[in-house]
Design an enzyme around this catalytic site. Structure first.
Site, short mmCIF file in Angstrom:
data_model
loop_
_atom_site.label_atom_id
_atom_site.label_comp_id
_atom_site.label_asym_id
_atom_site.label_seq_id
_atom_site.Cartn_x
_atom_site.Cartn_y
_atom_site.Cartn_z
N TYR A 24 0.79 -1.23 0.00
CA TYR A 24 0.00 0.00 0.00
C TYR A 24 0.82 1.28 0.00
O TYR A 24 0.27 2.36 -0.10
CB TYR A 24 -0.96 0.00 1.19
CG TYR A 24 -1.89 -1.19 1.17
CD1 TYR A 24 -2.86 -1.32 0.19
CD2 TYR A 24 -1.77 -2.21 2.10
CE1 TYR A 24 -3.71 -2.41 0.15
CE2 TYR A 24 -2.62 -3.30 2.08
CZ TYR A 24 -3.58 -3.40 1.10
OH TYR A 24 -4.42 -4.49 1.06
N HIS A 101 -8.70 1.71 -5.89
CA HIS A 101 -7.88 0.79 -5.09
C HIS A 101 -6.42 1.16 -5.25
O HIS A 101 -5.96 1.46 -6.36
CB HIS A 101 -8.07 -0.66 -5.56
CG HIS A 101 -9.46 -1.16 -5.40
ND1 HIS A 101 -9.95 -1.60 -4.20
CD2 HIS A 101 -10.47 -1.26 -6.31
CE1 HIS A 101 -11.21 -1.97 -4.37
NE2 HIS A 101 -11.55 -1.77 -5.63
#
Length: 146
Positions: A24, A101
């Site tokens: 991430y 995302h």
């Protein structure tokens, strides 16, 4: 002034920067918000930028967006794979919906490859790390003609 673009983030995204940075990244959600606000400022647009770990709160905000937003960007996180209730709320919207995302769900575990949100989304931006949010903001601005 047009209605703001809502940017909603789901569970565990409050831990960006420390949670699995190899997937991430190291940017925090506050870092991402700052860059997204800068992206729309020149267009005369504003953002409502929120995060919740609670499904019901996200649904409340989606319902609020029906009247208060010009477009919705949603990173549903884990709820994208599990929440029919979130899909049902999204289906009540008549504004553009951009699913966002950080990672590319299609390149991850099998259970992450499909989301309920995609069934209601106008489009999907994924796989560009923190820049996915900025690209989603650009897409939403384009969809509302700004």
């Amino acid at each position: 002034m047009p209605k703001p673009i809502y940017v909603l983030s789901g569970p565990n995204l409050n831990l960006l920067g420390v949670r699995e940075p190899e997937i991430y990244g190291r940017d925090t959600l506050a870092d991402i918000e700052t860059r997204c606000v800068a992206r729309v400022k020149d267009r005369g647009l504003t953002l409502v930028f929120r995060q919740s770990n609670h499904e019901g709160e996200l649904i409340d905000w989606v319902q609020e967006a029906r009247e208060s937003a010009s477009a919705l960007i949603l990173n549903p996180a884990g709820y994208g794979h599990t929440s029919v209730a979130l899909l049902d709320a999204l289906k009540t919207l008549s504004i553009p919906i951009v699913e966002c995302h950080l990672s590319n769900p299609a390149a991850r575990e099998t259970f992450r490859r499909k989301t309920y949100v995609s069934l209601a989304a106008t489009g999907v931006v994924s796989g560009f790390g923190a820049a996915s949010y900025e690209l989603a903001v650009e897409a939403a601005a384009g969809l509302i003609g700004a």
